[in-house]
Write a protein that holds these residues in place. Structure first.
Motif, PDB file in Angstrom:
ATOM      1  N   THR A 132       0.833  -1.209   0.000  1.00 16.15           N
ATOM      2  CA  THR A 132       0.000   0.000   0.000  1.00 16.15           C
ATOM      3  C   THR A 132       0.863   1.253   0.000  1.00 16.15           C
ATOM      4  OG1 THR A 132      -1.725  -1.178   1.202  1.00 16.15           O
ATOM      5  CG2 THR A 132      -1.851   1.209   1.214  1.00 16.15           C
ATOM      6  N   GLN A 133       1.908   1.250   0.832  1.00 15.79           N
ATOM      7  CA  GLN A 133       2.808   2.406   0.887  1.00 15.79           C
ATOM      8  C   GLN A 133       3.506   2.624  -0.447  1.00 15.79           C
ATOM      9  OE1 GLN A 133       1.565   3.889   3.681  1.00 15.79           O
ATOM     10  NE2 GLN A 133       3.659   4.585   4.012  1.00 15.79           N
ATOM     11  N   CYS A 134       3.854   1.556  -1.112  1.00 12.82           N
ATOM     12  CA  CYS A 134       4.521   1.652  -2.406  1.00 12.82           C
ATOM     13  C   CYS A 134       3.551   2.123  -3.493  1.00 12.82           C
ATOM     14  CB  CYS A 134       5.108   0.286  -2.764  1.00 12.82           C
ATOM     15  SG  CYS A 134       5.703   0.108  -4.446  1.00 12.82           S
ATOM     16  N   ALA A 135       2.315   1.637  -3.460  1.00  8.81           N
ATOM     17  CA  ALA A 135       1.356   1.908  -4.529  1.00  8.81           C
ATOM     18  C   ALA A 135       0.681   3.267  -4.397  1.00  8.81           C
ATOM     19  CB  ALA A 135       0.284   0.815  -4.560  1.00  8.81           C
ATOM     20  N   ALA A 136       0.583   3.822  -3.195  1.00  7.20           N
ATOM     21  CA  ALA A 136      -0.171   5.057  -2.973  1.00  7.20           C
ATOM     22  C   ALA A 136       0.314   6.228  -3.831  1.00  7.20           C
ATOM     23  CB  ALA A 136      -0.176   5.424  -1.500  1.00  7.20           C
ATOM     24  N   PRO A 137       1.608   6.551  -3.858  1.00  9.82           N
ATOM     25  CA  PRO A 137       2.024   7.689  -4.683  1.00  9.82           C
ATOM     26  C   PRO A 137       1.757   7.468  -6.169  1.00  9.82           C
ATOM     27  CG  PRO A 137       3.827   6.972  -3.248  1.00  9.82           C
ATOM     28  CD  PRO A 137       2.735   5.984  -3.109  1.00  9.82           C
ATOM     29  N   LYS A 138       1.938   6.233  -6.627  1.00  9.25           N
ATOM     30  CA  LYS A 138       1.688   5.926  -8.040  1.00  9.25           C
ATOM     31  C   LYS A 138       0.207   6.051  -8.362  1.00  9.25           C
ATOM     32  CE  LYS A 138       5.503   2.658  -7.999  1.00  9.25           C
ATOM     33  NZ  LYS A 138       5.866   1.247  -8.048  1.00  9.25           N
ATOM     34  N   LEU A 139      -0.626   5.611  -7.437  1.00 12.60           N
ATOM     35  CA  LEU A 139      -2.074   5.663  -7.640  1.00 12.60           C
ATOM     36  C   LEU A 139      -2.553   7.100  -7.714  1.00 12.60           C
ATOM     37  CD1 LEU A 139      -4.794   4.161  -7.801  1.00 12.60           C
ATOM     38  CD2 LEU A 139      -4.899   4.316  -5.318  1.00 12.60           C
ATOM     39  N   PHE A 140      -2.126   7.941  -6.776  1.00 12.69           N
ATOM     40  CA  PHE A 140      -2.588   9.337  -6.761  1.00 12.69           C
ATOM     41  C   PHE A 140      -2.031  10.097  -7.942  1.00 12.69           C
ATOM     42  CE2 PHE A 140      -3.607   8.258  -2.358  1.00 12.69           C
ATOM     43  CZ  PHE A 140      -4.918   8.692  -2.347  1.00 12.69           C
ATOM     44  N   ALA A 141      -0.870   9.722  -8.450  1.00 11.38           N
ATOM     45  CA  ALA A 141      -0.335  10.349  -9.657  1.00 11.38           C
ATOM     46  C   ALA A 141      -1.222  10.021 -10.862  1.00 11.38           C
ATOM     47  CB  ALA A 141       1.098   9.890  -9.915  1.00 11.38           C
TER      48      ALA A 141
END
Length: 144
Positions: A132-141
Motif C-alpha cells: 500500500t505504501q509503495c502503490a499510494a504515490p503511483k495511484l494518486f499520480a
C-alpha cells in the motif's frame, strides 16, 4: 388504572388487529387496463393474444437481433494492479520473503499435524502495508 387493566390493554393491543388497519395491497399492475399500455404494447399484446402458443405470455424479442447486447468489460481497479506490482518489487521483497516463509511453515505444520500452531496474519499485514505504501504515490499520480 391497575396492573390488571394495563395488562389487558397490552394484551388487547397485540392480540387483535385494529379494525381500521389498512389491508395489504393486492395484485400488481394490470395489463388489462388500456391506461397501462402504450400504442406499441397494445399491438404486441394483440399479436400475442392471437398467436396463443402454449399459454406463455409476454413479448418475445425478434429473431433478427436489431439490438445486440453489448458485453461490458469489467473495469480493473488500478489500486489492485499497483499493489500486486509492488508486492513483487524490490522494496517489498523482505516482507514478501517473511510471508512466504511463514506460509511454507504453516502449510508444513498442517500437512504433518493436521493443524497449525501459528498463523501468518502479522506477516500478511506487513506485506500489505508495504504494498500500500509503495502503490499510494503511483495511484494518486494516476488519479490527478
Amino acid at each position: 388504572m391497575g396492573i390488571a387493566d394495563l395488562l389487558s390493554d397490552v394484551w388487547g393491543t397485540f392480540s387483535h388487529p385494529a379494525p381500521d388497519a389498512e389491508a395489504p395491497p393486492t395484485g400488481g399492475s394490470s395489463t388489462s387496463s388500456p391506461a397501462a399500455e402504450s400504442g406499441a404494447e397494445k399491438e404486441e399484446n394483440k399479436k400475442d393474444a392471437k398467436s396463443d402458443d402454449g399459454g406463455e405470455q409476454g413479448h418475445r424479442p425478434s429473431e433478427g437481433g436489431d439490438e445486440e447486447e453489448e458485453e461490458e468489460e469489467e473495469t480493473v481497479d488500478p489500486k489492485d494492479t499497483l499493489e500486486d506490482e509492488c508486492k513483487e518489487s524490490k522494496e517489498c521483497q523482505p516482507a514478501k520473503h517473511h510471508y512466504d516463509e511463514c506460509v511454507d511453515r504453516v502449510t508444513g505444520q498442517i500437512d504433518n499435524d493436521g493443524k497449525a500452531s501459528e498463523d501468518c496474519i502479522e506477516e500478511f499485514f506487513h506485506l500489505a502495508h508495504c504494498a500500500t505504501q509503495c502503490a499510494a504515490p503511483k495511484l494518486f499520480a494516476q488519479l490527478k
